[in-house]
Design a protein around this motif. Structure first.
Motif, PDB file in Angstrom:
ATOM      1  N   LEU A 369       0.813  -1.217   0.000  1.00  0.00           N
ATOM      2  CA  LEU A 369       0.000   0.000   0.000  1.00  0.00           C
ATOM      3  C   LEU A 369       0.845   1.265   0.000  1.00  0.00           C
ATOM      4  O   LEU A 369       0.371   2.341  -0.366  1.00  0.00           O
ATOM      5  CB  LEU A 369      -0.929   0.002   1.222  1.00  0.00           C
ATOM      6  CG  LEU A 369      -1.975  -1.118   1.285  1.00  0.00           C
ATOM      7  CD1 LEU A 369      -2.745  -1.046   2.593  1.00  0.00           C
ATOM      8  CD2 LEU A 369      -2.926  -1.025   0.089  1.00  0.00           C
ATOM      9  N   LEU A 370       2.109   1.149   0.434  1.00  0.00           N
ATOM     10  CA  LEU A 370       2.996   2.313   0.500  1.00  0.00           C
ATOM     11  C   LEU A 370       3.833   2.489  -0.758  1.00  0.00           C
ATOM     12  O   LEU A 370       4.612   3.434  -0.858  1.00  0.00           O
ATOM     13  CB  LEU A 370       3.932   2.174   1.712  1.00  0.00           C
ATOM     14  CG  LEU A 370       3.237   2.136   3.078  1.00  0.00           C
ATOM     15  CD1 LEU A 370       4.238   1.767   4.168  1.00  0.00           C
ATOM     16  CD2 LEU A 370       2.610   3.487   3.392  1.00  0.00           C
ATOM     17  N   ALA A 371       3.694   1.596  -1.721  1.00  0.00           N
ATOM     18  CA  ALA A 371       4.511   1.649  -2.938  1.00  0.00           C
ATOM     19  C   ALA A 371       4.391   2.961  -3.697  1.00  0.00           C
ATOM     20  O   ALA A 371       5.390   3.494  -4.187  1.00  0.00           O
ATOM     21  CB  ALA A 371       4.169   0.465  -3.845  1.00  0.00           C
ATOM     22  N   PRO A 372       3.187   3.561  -3.878  1.00  0.00           N
ATOM     23  CA  PRO A 372       3.091   4.805  -4.658  1.00  0.00           C
ATOM     24  C   PRO A 372       3.503   6.066  -3.909  1.00  0.00           C
ATOM     25  O   PRO A 372       3.471   7.160  -4.490  1.00  0.00           O
ATOM     26  CB  PRO A 372       1.602   4.863  -5.034  1.00  0.00           C
ATOM     27  CG  PRO A 372       0.911   4.133  -3.937  1.00  0.00           C
ATOM     28  CD  PRO A 372       1.853   3.047  -3.515  1.00  0.00           C
ATOM     29  N   LEU A 373       3.861   5.946  -2.647  1.00  0.00           N
ATOM     30  CA  LEU A 373       4.216   7.131  -1.867  1.00  0.00           C
ATOM     31  C   LEU A 373       5.490   7.770  -2.409  1.00  0.00           C
ATOM     32  O   LEU A 373       6.495   7.105  -2.635  1.00  0.00           O
ATOM     33  CB  LEU A 373       4.414   6.749  -0.390  1.00  0.00           C
ATOM     34  CG  LEU A 373       4.734   7.886   0.575  1.00  0.00           C
ATOM     35  CD1 LEU A 373       3.598   8.909   0.619  1.00  0.00           C
ATOM     36  CD2 LEU A 373       5.005   7.339   1.971  1.00  0.00           C
ATOM     37  N   GLN A 374       5.450   9.104  -2.622  1.00  0.00           N
ATOM     38  CA  GLN A 374       6.600   9.805  -3.174  1.00  0.00           C
ATOM     39  C   GLN A 374       7.743   9.889  -2.166  1.00  0.00           C
ATOM     40  O   GLN A 374       7.524  10.135  -0.980  1.00  0.00           O
ATOM     41  CB  GLN A 374       6.207  11.234  -3.591  1.00  0.00           C
ATOM     42  CG  GLN A 374       5.018  11.319  -4.507  1.00  0.00           C
ATOM     43  CD  GLN A 374       3.735  11.590  -3.749  1.00  0.00           C
ATOM     44  OE1 GLN A 374       3.375  10.847  -2.833  1.00  0.00           O
ATOM     45  NE2 GLN A 374       3.041  12.645  -4.134  1.00  0.00           N
ATOM     46  N   LYS A 375       8.971   9.723  -2.644  1.00  0.00           N
ATOM     47  CA  LYS A 375      10.137   9.866  -1.780  1.00  0.00           C
ATOM     48  C   LYS A 375      10.287  11.304  -1.296  1.00  0.00           C
ATOM     49  O   LYS A 375      10.827  11.550  -0.209  1.00  0.00           O
ATOM     50  CB  LYS A 375      11.402   9.436  -2.519  1.00  0.00           C
ATOM     51  CG  LYS A 375      11.523   7.930  -2.712  1.00  0.00           C
ATOM     52  CD  LYS A 375      12.864   7.560  -3.321  1.00  0.00           C
ATOM     53  CE  LYS A 375      13.012   6.047  -3.434  1.00  0.00           C
ATOM     54  NZ  LYS A 375      14.317   5.655  -4.020  1.00  0.00           N
ATOM     55  N   SER A 376       9.838  12.251  -2.101  1.00  0.00           N
ATOM     56  CA  SER A 376       9.925  13.653  -1.681  1.00  0.00           C
ATOM     57  C   SER A 376       9.061  13.909  -0.456  1.00  0.00           C
ATOM     58  O   SER A 376       9.406  14.729   0.408  1.00  0.00           O
ATOM     59  CB  SER A 376       9.491  14.574  -2.825  1.00  0.00           C
ATOM     60  OG  SER A 376       8.171  14.260  -3.240  1.00  0.00           O
ATOM     61  N   VAL A 377       7.927  13.186  -0.350  1.00  0.00           N
ATOM     62  CA  VAL A 377       7.076  13.320   0.837  1.00  0.00           C
ATOM     63  C   VAL A 377       7.779  12.745   2.059  1.00  0.00           C
ATOM     64  O   VAL A 377       7.725  13.311   3.155  1.00  0.00           O
ATOM     65  CB  VAL A 377       5.720  12.611   0.606  1.00  0.00           C
ATOM     66  CG1 VAL A 377       4.891  12.602   1.889  1.00  0.00           C
ATOM     67  CG2 VAL A 377       4.960  13.302  -0.507  1.00  0.00           C
ATOM     68  N   LEU A 378       8.442  11.608   1.884  1.00  0.00           N
ATOM     69  CA  LEU A 378       9.206  11.023   2.996  1.00  0.00           C
ATOM     70  C   LEU A 378      10.330  11.952   3.430  1.00  0.00           C
ATOM     71  O   LEU A 378      10.613  12.089   4.625  1.00  0.00           O
ATOM     72  CB  LEU A 378       9.781   9.662   2.576  1.00  0.00           C
ATOM     73  CG  LEU A 378       8.774   8.535   2.368  1.00  0.00           C
ATOM     74  CD1 LEU A 378       9.497   7.279   1.918  1.00  0.00           C
ATOM     75  CD2 LEU A 378       7.992   8.254   3.652  1.00  0.00           C
ATOM     76  N   ALA A 379      10.977  12.587   2.437  1.00  0.00           N
ATOM     77  CA  ALA A 379      12.051  13.527   2.768  1.00  0.00           C
ATOM     78  C   ALA A 379      11.498  14.703   3.554  1.00  0.00           C
ATOM     79  O   ALA A 379      12.106  15.163   4.533  1.00  0.00           O
ATOM     80  CB  ALA A 379      12.732  14.008   1.487  1.00  0.00           C
ATOM     81  N   ALA A 380      10.337  15.202   3.148  1.00  0.00           N
ATOM     82  CA  ALA A 380       9.710  16.303   3.882  1.00  0.00           C
ATOM     83  C   ALA A 380       9.315  15.870   5.283  1.00  0.00           C
ATOM     84  O   ALA A 380       9.438  16.630   6.250  1.00  0.00           O
ATOM     85  CB  ALA A 380       8.489  16.807   3.116  1.00  0.00           C
ATOM     86  N   LEU A 381       8.840  14.611   5.404  1.00  0.00           N
ATOM     87  CA  LEU A 381       8.503  14.074   6.725  1.00  0.00           C
ATOM     88  C   LEU A 381       9.735  14.013   7.615  1.00  0.00           C
ATOM     89  O   LEU A 381       9.680  14.360   8.803  1.00  0.00           O
ATOM     90  CB  LEU A 381       7.885  12.684   6.574  1.00  0.00           C
ATOM     91  CG  LEU A 381       7.565  11.927   7.876  1.00  0.00           C
ATOM     92  CD1 LEU A 381       6.514  12.688   8.676  1.00  0.00           C
ATOM     93  CD2 LEU A 381       7.081  10.523   7.577  1.00  0.00           C
ATOM     94  N   ALA A 382      10.846  13.561   7.045  1.00  0.00           N
ATOM     95  CA  ALA A 382      12.091  13.503   7.820  1.00  0.00           C
ATOM     96  C   ALA A 382      12.512  14.889   8.275  1.00  0.00           C
ATOM     97  O   ALA A 382      12.915  15.089   9.426  1.00  0.00           O
ATOM     98  CB  ALA A 382      13.194  12.863   6.981  1.00  0.00           C
ATOM     99  N   LEU A 383      12.401  15.871   7.380  1.00  0.00           N
ATOM    100  CA  LEU A 383      12.787  17.231   7.743  1.00  0.00           C
ATOM    101  C   LEU A 383      11.835  17.809   8.780  1.00  0.00           C
ATOM    102  O   LEU A 383      12.257  18.565   9.665  1.00  0.00           O
ATOM    103  CB  LEU A 383      12.801  18.117   6.495  1.00  0.00           C
ATOM    104  CG  LEU A 383      13.872  17.799   5.455  1.00  0.00           C
ATOM    105  CD1 LEU A 383      13.818  18.800   4.312  1.00  0.00           C
ATOM    106  CD2 LEU A 383      15.254  17.802   6.085  1.00  0.00           C
ATOM    107  N   GLY A 384      10.544  17.456   8.680  1.00  0.00           N
ATOM    108  CA  GLY A 384       9.598  17.927   9.680  1.00  0.00           C
ATOM    109  C   GLY A 384       9.944  17.425  11.066  1.00  0.00           C
ATOM    110  O   GLY A 384       9.807  18.141  12.059  1.00  0.00           O
ATOM    111  N   ASN A 385      10.431  16.188  11.141  1.00  0.00           N
ATOM    112  CA  ASN A 385      10.835  15.632  12.433  1.00  0.00           C
ATOM    113  C   ASN A 385      12.152  16.209  12.928  1.00  0.00           C
ATOM    114  O   ASN A 385      12.525  16.014  14.082  1.00  0.00           O
ATOM    115  CB  ASN A 385      10.960  14.111  12.331  1.00  0.00           C
ATOM    116  CG  ASN A 385       9.612  13.418  12.348  1.00  0.00           C
ATOM    117  OD1 ASN A 385       9.004  13.211  13.386  1.00  0.00           O
ATOM    118  ND2 ASN A 385       9.112  13.086  11.168  1.00  0.00           N
TER     119      ASN A 385
END
Length: 621
Positions: A369-385
């Motif tokens: 279910l997580l396959a289509p998730l953009q890496k840029s969103v994960l990068a933004a999530l990491a930066l948010g943390n």
């Protein structure tokens, strides 16, 4: 009698084994005492929330290590499972320590590059676990005291800067080469390919990344549980949009892709990599433990339960060994995720094992279910943390007002870690911090005390107005123990406080005495009582508040003689002052000098004017 002795030895050995077992496996102590009806519901809710956050952070932090996102799930699962058995904190959530690991491949084939990166990360993680386990077994948990809060804060802020730079290529889809060497961050920033590729950045990726980053950063102002819940919803929404719009094919947006179901077989670390990454392994082991122990200590104090530093080292060491064997990467903890576990009602390590179970479900069943998730969103999530870590810049001003030494440690640590790299930077920071300890002991704080309110209290005379200073009495306090490294500084400050140099007075006195004796011999001068008074000028010495065993140590060192006697010792400064005032009329008494030594109120009340050869011996006390 023999039977009794054998039974006694058997009983003692059983108790010892039981104590060791309870210490090594804390779960044996707390699990039987678990309040099932009171705590289970809170732990389940907390575990589910923390588990969902762990999944997203595991995927995001995998990008920081330059490995495929799926390996972040392994790093989120195995350490949490091990910590459940061996850890002593009830509230910390084990998280990937990805900012300190950067796997770089040497091949040109992407699949081979990923394998090389995974092997580097796993080997370094295994090595750091070995270091932590050895330190825990050898009872070296006390090493955390040498990593001050200012050092950890400056170091983690520098790590956040490295993470920000490393995530730019995922957020903006840039082909920026990595430079794993001192001043590497400058090479990355100045890389021409970065500026060239900025102009060619995918517009959709940039827009999505910008929206996600703004959302994650703005939501950090909310409460922890509300923030993480919104982050999960936003991430799910981004994955759905990416799936239905087909970002990967239509706009060439990098996505998570297919996640492997299940676990890979455990592997042994690469010996060649271990030899090259000893410094990285030590850095990760020490910093990871220091950060985790600091967070654990916060919650142990808040909820009033003990934690064991040595057992924490063992727990994280075993977690990293197991995680590295299954191709995960290093683990520690984070205040943000631990805050989620605690604020959503987590009571014990049960919440941690439930969060690991959530990660397990994703690994085994629903990772697709997580396959289509953009890496840029994960990068933004990491930066948010990372916002909390970047906000630590505010501490510089506070530290400058509170303690300038700590402020300088923060700045030096930050600059060293940013420009020299995290491994060399940590070594530089620790060396500099130890240097400041030496400097502080060599340049201690020295003050002149006075009697406050005509009582038995003596404080810095600059801080009070209602003070009393007996005529001819100087009370000098040194805040550090006196030893060879700071004795000269102590002498200078003492001479300044007293108002004259005893050695100079001694030399002038001896010169005058030689001249007087010469004149007396020639008959040019007659002896009178007032000349006798000059010859007899002297100042007595008193020591007050000496710690237990100090007097005995002086006797063993043959310190006492006809001039310096044990009767010079008093229990307190006030007792010594009263003795001086009662000994003779203060108006006709010689000048007095009181000095206090050490933070434990060891006090030297020194009335020596330095007119005798004992001056050097007295000043060294």
């Amino acid at each position: 009698t023999q039977t009794y002795v054998l039974l006694c030895l058997y009983s003692c050995s059983r108790q010892k084994v039981k104590k060791i077992a309870l210490g090594l496996f804390p779960i044996v102590s707390w699990l039987p005492a678990y309040r099932f009806r009171e705590w289970i519901l809170s732990d389940i809710i907390s575990g589910i929330n923390t588990g969902l956050v762990s999944v997203l952070q595991g995927l995001a932090f995998a990008l920081l290590v330059n490995v495929p996102p799926g390996y972040g799930l392994y790093a989120a699962f195995f350490p949490a499972l091990v910590y459940f058995i061996f850890g002593t904190s009830r509230h910390i959530s084990v998280v990937c320590l990805s900012g300190l690991i950067t796997g770089n491949g040497t091949s040109t084939n992407m699949s081979i590059i990923n394998e090389e990166r995974v092997m580097v990360a796993a080997s370094v993680t295994f090595l750091s676990g070995i270091f932590q386990l050895l330190l825990g077994i050898l009872q070296f948990g006390f090493i955390v005291i040498y990593l001050s809060h200012s050092l950890i804060s400056g170091f983690t802020t520098a790590a956040a800067i490295h993470v920000v730079v490393s995530q730019l290529k995922f957020m903006l889809q840039l082909s920026v080469p990595g430079f794993n060497k001192p001043f590497g961050i400058i090479y990355v920033s100045a890389s021409s390919s970065a500026f060239v590729n900025v102009m060619e950045t995918c517009g959709v990726c940039l827009t999505v990344c910008h929206k996600a980053a703004v959302t994650y950063l703005s939501e950090q102002r909310a409460k922890q549980e509300e923030t993480q819940e919104k982050n999960i919803k936003d991430t799910v929404l981004a994955a759905l949009i990416s799936y239905f719009v087909n970002f990967e094919e239509r706009f060439n947006v990098a996505v998570v892709g297919k996640l492997e179901e299940g676990f890979q077989a455990p592997v042994a670390p690469d010996v060649g990599i271990l030899q090259k990454c000893i410094g990285d392994g030590i850095s990760i082991a020490i910093v990871g433990f220091a950060v985790a122990f600091s967070v654990a200590k916060v919650y142990s104090i808040k909820h009033d339960y003990p934690i064991d530093g040595n057992q924490e080292l063992i727990a994280f060491g075993l977690g990293n060994i197991v995680g590295g064997s299954f191709k995960g990467f290093a683990s520690s903890t984070a205040l943000s995720r631990s805050g989620v576990q605690e604020s959503t009602g987590g009571k014990t390590q049960i919440a941690g094992i439930i969060s690991a179970f959530i990660v397990l479900i994703v690994i085994l069943a629903i990772g697709f279910l997580l396959a289509p998730l953009q890496k840029s969103v994960l990068a933004a999530l990491a930066l948010g943390n990372l916002k909390g870590m970047l906000m630590q810049f505010k501490e510089v001003g506070v530290l400058w007002r509170k303690d300038k030494y700590d402020c300088v440690i923060w700045v030096v640590t930050f600059l060293a870690a940013v420009f020299l790299g995290l491994d060399i930077g940590l070594a530089t920071a620790v060396a500099f911090e130890l240097l400041t300890v030496v400097i502080r002991s060599q340049i201690p704080s020295c003050t002149v005390l006075a009697n406050v309110g005509r009582s038995n209290i003596y404080r810095n005379r600059k801080d009070y107005t209602d003070i009393y200073e007996p005529e001819g009495v100087k009370i000098f306090r040194c805040s550090s123990p006196i030893f060879f490294a700071n004795i000269e500084f102590f002498k200078e400050k003492l001479i300044t406080a007293v108002g004259f140099n005893p050695l100079r007075v001694l030399r002038k006195r001896n010169k005058a005495l030689r001249k007087i004796r010469k004149m007396l011999k020639k008959g040019e001068l007659q002896v009178t009582p007032t000349l006798k008074e000059f010859i007899r000028i002297d100042i007595d010495i008193y020591i007050a508040g000496a710690h237990e065993g100090f007097l005995e140590k002086l006797e063993r060192c043959a310190f006492f003689d006809e001039e310096i006697k044990p009767s010079m010792f008093f229990l307190s400064i006030h007792d010594a002052v009263l003795h001086i005032l009662l000994k003779k009329d203060i108006a006709s008494s010689p000048k007095l000098k009181l000095t206090e030594k050490g933070t434990n109120k060891d006090c030297i009340i020194n009335t020596s004017n330095g007119l005798r050869s004992r001056e050097n011996r007295v000043s060294l006390q």
